[in-house]
Design a protein around this motif. Sequence first.
Motif, PDB file in Angstrom:
ATOM      1  N   ARG A   9      -2.314   6.712  -0.629  1.00 38.45           N
ATOM      2  CA  ARG A   9      -3.379   6.687  -1.628  1.00 38.45           C
ATOM      3  C   ARG A   9      -3.022   5.720  -2.750  1.00 38.45           C
ATOM      4  O   ARG A   9      -1.945   5.825  -3.332  1.00 38.45           O
ATOM      5  N   GLY A  10      -3.955   4.817  -3.035  1.00 36.87           N
ATOM      6  CA  GLY A  10      -3.805   3.939  -4.182  1.00 36.87           C
ATOM      7  C   GLY A  10      -4.677   4.356  -5.341  1.00 36.87           C
ATOM      8  O   GLY A  10      -4.505   3.893  -6.469  1.00 36.87           O
ATOM      9  N   LEU A  38      -3.943   4.683  -9.156  1.00 36.51           N
ATOM     10  CA  LEU A  38      -2.662   5.302  -9.458  1.00 36.51           C
ATOM     11  C   LEU A  38      -1.666   4.247  -9.941  1.00 36.51           C
ATOM     12  O   LEU A  38      -1.807   3.059  -9.613  1.00 36.51           O
ATOM     13  N   PRO A  39      -0.659   4.656 -10.706  1.00 36.20           N
ATOM     14  CA  PRO A  39       0.341   3.686 -11.171  1.00 36.20           C
ATOM     15  C   PRO A  39       0.972   2.905 -10.022  1.00 36.20           C
ATOM     16  O   PRO A  39       1.291   1.727 -10.156  1.00 36.20           O
ATOM     17  N   GLU A  40       1.151   3.557  -8.878  1.00 37.71           N
ATOM     18  CA  GLU A  40       1.620   2.914  -7.660  1.00 37.71           C
ATOM     19  C   GLU A  40       1.142   3.752  -6.479  1.00 37.71           C
ATOM     20  O   GLU A  40       0.893   4.954  -6.629  1.00 37.71           O
ATOM     21  N   THR A  51       7.091   2.317   5.874  1.00 37.16           N
ATOM     22  CA  THR A  51       6.196   1.434   6.628  1.00 37.16           C
ATOM     23  C   THR A  51       4.750   1.646   6.194  1.00 37.16           C
ATOM     24  O   THR A  51       3.982   0.684   6.036  1.00 37.16           O
ATOM     25  N   THR A  52       4.364   2.902   6.000  1.00 37.29           N
ATOM     26  CA  THR A  52       3.006   3.214   5.553  1.00 37.29           C
ATOM     27  C   THR A  52       2.696   2.529   4.221  1.00 37.29           C
ATOM     28  O   THR A  52       1.641   1.898   4.054  1.00 37.29           O
ATOM     29  N   LEU A  53       3.610   2.646   3.277  1.00 40.73           N
ATOM     30  CA  LEU A  53       3.386   2.037   1.966  1.00 40.73           C
ATOM     31  C   LEU A  53       3.359   0.514   2.056  1.00 40.73           C
ATOM     32  O   LEU A  53       2.536  -0.148   1.398  1.00 40.73           O
ATOM     33  N   GLU A  54       4.227  -0.057   2.874  1.00 41.28           N
ATOM     34  CA  GLU A  54       4.272  -1.513   3.019  1.00 41.28           C
ATOM     35  C   GLU A  54       2.971  -2.042   3.628  1.00 41.28           C
ATOM     36  O   GLU A  54       2.419  -3.051   3.169  1.00 41.28           O
ATOM     37  N   ILE A  55       2.468  -1.359   4.650  1.00 45.41           N
ATOM     38  CA  ILE A  55       1.203  -1.768   5.262  1.00 45.41           C
ATOM     39  C   ILE A  55       0.077  -1.697   4.241  1.00 45.41           C
ATOM     40  O   ILE A  55      -0.745  -2.619   4.121  1.00 45.41           O
ATOM     41  N   TYR A  56       0.025  -0.596   3.516  1.00 42.45           N
ATOM     42  CA  TYR A  56      -1.069  -0.414   2.551  1.00 42.45           C
ATOM     43  C   TYR A  56      -1.074  -1.507   1.498  1.00 42.45           C
ATOM     44  O   TYR A  56      -2.135  -2.077   1.179  1.00 42.45           O
ATOM     45  N   ILE A  65     -12.166  -2.404  -2.150  1.00 44.92           N
ATOM     46  CA  ILE A  65     -11.034  -1.584  -2.589  1.00 44.92           C
ATOM     47  C   ILE A  65     -10.732  -0.574  -1.491  1.00 44.92           C
ATOM     48  O   ILE A  65     -11.611   0.175  -1.060  1.00 44.92           O
ATOM     49  N   ILE A  66      -9.507  -0.577  -0.997  1.00 45.94           N
ATOM     50  CA  ILE A  66      -9.078   0.474  -0.066  1.00 45.94           C
ATOM     51  C   ILE A  66      -8.457   1.573  -0.914  1.00 45.94           C
ATOM     52  O   ILE A  66      -7.314   1.469  -1.356  1.00 45.94           O
ATOM     53  N   ALA A  67      -9.227   2.605  -1.174  1.00 45.51           N
ATOM     54  CA  ALA A  67      -8.760   3.669  -2.059  1.00 45.51           C
ATOM     55  C   ALA A  67      -7.651   4.479  -1.408  1.00 45.51           C
ATOM     56  O   ALA A  67      -6.666   4.835  -2.058  1.00 45.51           O
ATOM     57  N   ASP A  68      -7.826   4.781  -0.136  1.00 47.16           N
ATOM     58  CA  ASP A  68      -6.794   5.490   0.619  1.00 47.16           C
ATOM     59  C   ASP A  68      -7.057   5.264   2.095  1.00 47.16           C
ATOM     60  O   ASP A  68      -8.136   4.824   2.503  1.00 47.16           O
ATOM     61  N   THR A  69      -6.072   5.565   2.892  1.00 44.34           N
ATOM     62  CA  THR A  69      -6.214   5.397   4.337  1.00 44.34           C
ATOM     63  C   THR A  69      -5.164   6.235   5.033  1.00 44.34           C
ATOM     64  O   THR A  69      -4.229   6.739   4.401  1.00 44.34           O
TER      65      THR A  69
END
Length: 303
Positions: free
Chosen positions: A121-122, A153-155, A192-197, A210-214
């Motif tokens: 989630r971003g 989110l901050p990150e 890996t999830t965070l890097e892809i996002y 905007i990709i809010a979450d995935t």
Amino acid sequence: MPPELLEPVLLQTDFPELELHASGKVRDVYRLDNERLLFVATDRISAFDYVLATGIPHKGRVLTQISLFWFDFLRDLVPNHVVSADVAQYPGPLRKYAEQLRGRSMLVVRADMVPVECVVRGYISGSAWKEYKATGAVCGIRLPAGLRESDQLPEPIFTPATKAGSGHDENISFEEVVRLAGRELSRQLRDTTLEIYVKAAAYARQKGIIIADTKFEFGITPKGITLADEVLTPDSSRFWPADRYQPGRPQESFDKQYVRDYLEKIRWNKQPPAPVLPAEVARKTSEKYLEAYYRLTGRELNV
């Protein structure tokens, strides 16, 4: 309305020579042999955990083509399970179904799937927003006070989920992922999830989305951790139009929210049988899926 949006939809698949390996809300998966599967994305749409009686024109092709775009875009970060999406390269018995399979299918390597949905989630929305309002945290991650609905989110944060018996996704903590998958694999999945996002979200932002979450699904193959299933589609992600983004409220989206809003408007009790959608709702939903594909790829879907 373009006449092509009035075309019939594909709600069921039928390949008598093949063994049906799994059938989900959208995809039917067939077993070709011990090493390969055939993924076929139908035009089915679900809402509130029920598959509706009405399909969405071109939805299966949009989901497949968006996934293929991202698999290619991310190939330097993580291996994926795709062998081919070219029907001409499929095994001979499948080629007689070329018209049914073209554009909406993938031949993939069979993977030992990790029993965790890797959610990132971003922005704070959906179930995360409800959890934050109640506890000030999401999946055990403490967040700053005073966030508004849809705030960035901050990150980005890793907020994994697992399937409950009812079919709902249930948010779980990272330590629960460790209990399911082991600490080292869990760490690799999170990173890996965070890097892809981060990479995908930056690209999509340039395209006005905007990709809010995935959520991602990973399996283990001879390549190691392998990205599988669908990737960064309007079904597995919240896509918001960047030019209309306004925190403090729910956002417009490119996903099936239009369908959910209609079902709420008619006060469906969310019990079977699922209602039939009016043609106008199906058409407008199809347009949102097609627009998401165009914005991301710069190409019109060949309908």
